[in-house]
Design an enzyme around this catalytic site. Structure first.
Site, PDB file in Angstrom:
ATOM      1  N   LYS A 106     -17.295 -18.568  40.213  1.00  0.00           N
ATOM      2  CA  LYS A 106     -15.927 -18.372  40.723  1.00  0.00           C
ATOM      3  C   LYS A 106     -15.127 -19.623  40.436  1.00  0.00           C
ATOM      4  O   LYS A 106     -15.680 -20.730  40.382  1.00  0.00           O
ATOM      5  CB  LYS A 106     -15.949 -18.132  42.233  1.00  0.00           C
TER       6      LYS A 106
HETATM    7  P1  NAD Z   1      -3.531  -9.764  45.410  1.00  0.00           P
HETATM    8  O1  NAD Z   1      -2.975 -11.106  45.228  1.00  0.00           O
HETATM    9  O2  NAD Z   1      -3.178  -8.693  44.437  1.00  0.00           O
HETATM   10  O3  NAD Z   1      -3.158  -9.193  46.872  1.00  0.00           O
HETATM   11  C1  NAD Z   1      -3.404  -9.892  48.060  1.00  0.00           C
HETATM   12  C2  NAD Z   1      -2.595  -9.194  49.164  1.00  0.00           C
HETATM   13  O4  NAD Z   1      -2.943  -9.768  50.417  1.00  0.00           O
HETATM   14  C3  NAD Z   1      -1.078  -9.350  49.019  1.00  0.00           C
HETATM   15  O5  NAD Z   1      -0.457  -8.133  49.353  1.00  0.00           O
HETATM   16  C4  NAD Z   1      -0.752 -10.433  50.070  1.00  0.00           C
HETATM   17  O6  NAD Z   1       0.579 -10.316  50.556  1.00  0.00           O
HETATM   18  C5  NAD Z   1      -1.753 -10.054  51.137  1.00  0.00           C
HETATM   19  N1  NAD Z   1      -2.014 -11.130  52.086  1.00  0.00           N
HETATM   20  C6  NAD Z   1      -2.224 -12.448  51.871  1.00  0.00           C
HETATM   21  N2  NAD Z   1      -2.404 -13.093  53.031  1.00  0.00           N
HETATM   22  C7  NAD Z   1      -2.310 -12.146  54.005  1.00  0.00           C
HETATM   23  C8  NAD Z   1      -2.395 -12.171  55.418  1.00  0.00           C
HETATM   24  N3  NAD Z   1      -2.608 -13.318  56.065  1.00  0.00           N
HETATM   25  N4  NAD Z   1      -2.265 -11.018  56.090  1.00  0.00           N
HETATM   26  C9  NAD Z   1      -2.044  -9.853  55.423  1.00  0.00           C
HETATM   27  N5  NAD Z   1      -1.942  -9.762  54.104  1.00  0.00           N
HETATM   28  C10 NAD Z   1      -2.069 -10.900  53.405  1.00  0.00           C
HETATM   29  O7  NAD Z   1      -5.109  -9.956  45.511  1.00  0.00           O
HETATM   30  P2  NAD Z   1      -6.253  -8.887  45.268  1.00  0.00           P
HETATM   31  O8  NAD Z   1      -6.712  -9.012  43.871  1.00  0.00           O
HETATM   32  O9  NAD Z   1      -5.821  -7.562  45.820  1.00  0.00           O
HETATM   33  O10 NAD Z   1      -7.407  -9.513  46.182  1.00  0.00           O
HETATM   34  C11 NAD Z   1      -7.475  -9.264  47.587  1.00  0.00           C
HETATM   35  C12 NAD Z   1      -8.910  -9.482  48.031  1.00  0.00           C
HETATM   36  O11 NAD Z   1      -9.760  -8.628  47.276  1.00  0.00           O
HETATM   37  C13 NAD Z   1      -9.446 -10.902  47.818  1.00  0.00           C
HETATM   38  O12 NAD Z   1     -10.366 -11.212  48.839  1.00  0.00           O
HETATM   39  C14 NAD Z   1     -10.193 -10.790  46.496  1.00  0.00           C
HETATM   40  O13 NAD Z   1     -11.205 -11.778  46.364  1.00  0.00           O
HETATM   41  C15 NAD Z   1     -10.764  -9.400  46.656  1.00  0.00           C
HETATM   42  N6  NAD Z   1     -11.184  -8.789  45.393  1.00  0.00           N
HETATM   43  C16 NAD Z   1     -10.271  -8.481  44.432  1.00  0.00           C
HETATM   44  C17 NAD Z   1     -10.720  -7.914  43.241  1.00  0.00           C
HETATM   45  C18 NAD Z   1      -9.787  -7.496  42.140  1.00  0.00           C
HETATM   46  O14 NAD Z   1     -10.266  -6.958  41.138  1.00  0.00           O
HETATM   47  N7  NAD Z   1      -8.482  -7.692  42.285  1.00  0.00           N
HETATM   48  C19 NAD Z   1     -12.088  -7.675  43.048  1.00  0.00           C
HETATM   49  C20 NAD Z   1     -12.978  -7.981  44.062  1.00  0.00           C
HETATM   50  C21 NAD Z   1     -12.494  -8.538  45.235  1.00  0.00           C
END
Ligand code: NAD
Length: 418
Positions: A106
């Site tokens: 990561k």
């Molecule tokens: P992203 O940046 O697209 O979205 C994150 C969202 O969370 C946004 O809508 C943001 O406004 C919101 N957010 C941030 N802080 C917040 C809070 N305190 N309260 C409520 N909402 C809040 O990110 P993503 O890619 O959707 O990732 C989100 C999670 O999913 C992370 O933990 C990431 O590690 C995990 N994840 C993502 C992927 C992927 O392929 N995108 C894969 C595996 C895991």
């Protein structure tokens, strides 16, 4: 949200809980719950006003026994070394849970991307890729998007690497745009696996999906897609939130319209399909059937866990529960489908992207989705078997037992060199 809990300690505790179910020596557990390598960087980047910005950045390579290190790159002001280490460890167990041939890694840059221009972010990404160049490659370490990074950053990363190496190697990163060697179905993959595990859990527990109520915290890539696909199963997404707050409608939100509103205005707040604006805390403790935390780590701590009103939590985010919250939810008989399975669709389709890159052959979206369904449902079934056979207290420990066994076997067979 509690920022106090150290996510790396959560990871180590999760591995140890699984190890307690297996006959594992302490030295093996030490090896499998600490990263092999962590690169610390201070990236110097020329800003638009001519000054130099210095950005703390990391890349952790946790374990490579099952294949190349694999894991995303996060841009966030809260990035820390401990967080990156934890996230790299979760990748090891996630890849093993769904049985894709990768280790875990990561990366992260401590930056608030909204405070910088596109040109500055491009220079920052290229500076990071230049530093990582000796460590990455399609057989070494394969970055991907994470919070606040996406296709654009992956395209810059790949271009920098290929330029410096004087080659074409699209498989050096995944999550690219289709035109740059990305896979169909990758953007939706994480949300799709969240939907698949919720569907499988409802079948397993014999629950009725039609009109089941759902709340989703975080409305980015993972959360918004999960919300739409779960809604399409017949459930009712009644609440969603982002970093600026949440929206609620007891009759169900129009998820696509909510997404369009967020794209247009930058926030869910003000969405006219909602009857009420709510706080994140209200969303997390709402009386719903399914809660999908899809924002960041430690969203639910011990205090909030006492008040969670859901029957089932599907962890779209990585590490959204503190270990204390996990224990409380287990005592309260609330099922938690762990992150290493629920959000593994992202890395699974990243694996398909890498396979396609290496073969220089593109799959149809249908093939991607069908293969993804096969990987996720097989992993779900292996988790349920371990849960029943071993009489463990949580689905998380059951999934870790399956994953840890695979990592241990690979580590043992590889041995120690020299
Ligand atoms: P992203 O940046 O697209 O979205 C994150 C969202 O969370 C946004 O809508 C943001 O406004 C919101 N957010 C941030 N802080 C917040 C809070 N305190 N309260 C409520 N909402 C809040 O990110 P993503 O890619 O959707 O990732 C989100 C999670 O999913 C992370 O933990 C990431 O590690 C995990 N994840 C993502 C992927 C992927 O392929 N995108 C894969 C595996 C895991």
């Amino acid at each position: 949200m509690s920022n106090e809990a150290n996510p790396f300690e959560s990871l180590q505790q999760q591995v140890q809980q699984a190890a307690a179910e297996l006959d594992v020596d302490d030295d093996v557990i030490d090896r499998l719950s600490n990263p092999e390598r962590v690169l610390d960087l201070n990236l110097s980047v020329e800003l638009d006003d001519g000054t130099i910005g210095v950005f703390e950045a990391y890349r952790a390579q946790f374990n490579g026994d099952r294949g190349p290190y694999k894991g995303g790159i996060r841009y966030h002001p809260g990035v820390t070394r401990a967080e990156v280490k934890a996230l790299s460890g979760w990748m090891v167990y996630k890849c093993a849970a769904v049985n894709v041939p990768y280790g875990g890694g990561k990366g992260g840059i401590k930056v608030d991307p909204s405070a910088y221009s596109d040109a500055e972010l491009e220079r920052l990404t290229r500076a990071y890729a230049k530093e990582l160049r000796p460590l990455v490659g399609e057989n070494r370490d394969i970055p991907a998007p994470d919070v606040n990074t996406g296709q654009r950053e992956m395209n810059w990363f790949k271009d920098t690497y290929e330029t410096l190496e004087g080659t074409t190697e699209p498989g050096v990163v995944t999550g690219k745009a289709i035109e740059s060697g990305g896979s169909r179905g990758r953007v939706e993959a994480t949300g799709r696996s969240v939907m698949l595990v919720v569907r499988e859990a409802f079948e397993e527990f014999d629950w009725e999906m039609e009109d089941a109520t759902v709340a989703v915290q975080g409305f980015g890539n993972a959360g918004s897609v999960a919300a739409r696909l779960i809604d399409e199963l017949g459930a009712n997404v009644v609440a969603a939130s982002d970093s600026r707050g949440g929206v609620y409608n007891p009759d169900g939100l129009d998820v696509s319209a909510a997404k369009a509103h967020k794209t247009e205005t930058g926030a869910l707040s003000g969405f006219d399909g909602a009857t009420e604006e709510i706080s994140n805390e209200e969303l997390l403790t709402m009386d719903v059937d399914v809660l999908v935390p899809a924002a960041l780590e430690n969203a639910i701590d011990a205090t909030l866990a006492e008040d969670v009103g859901a029957e089932l939590i599907a962890e779209a985010a990585n590490g959204p529960l503190t270990p204390e919250a996990d224990e409380i939810l287990a005592e309260r008989d609330i099922y938690v489908i762990p992150d290493i399975l629920a959000n593994a669709g992202g890395v699974t389709v990243s694996y398909f992207e890498w396979v396609q890159n290496r073969q220089r052959f593109s799959w149809t979206e249908q093939r991607v989705n069908d293969e993804l369904e096969r990987y996720i449902t097989e992993a779900f079934d292996s988790m349920i078997s371990a849960y029943e056979d071993r009489d463990v207290t949580t689905l998380r420990t059951a999934m870790y037992v399956v994953a840890l066994k695979r990592v241990m076997r690979a580590a043992e067979e590889g041995g120690i060199w020299p």
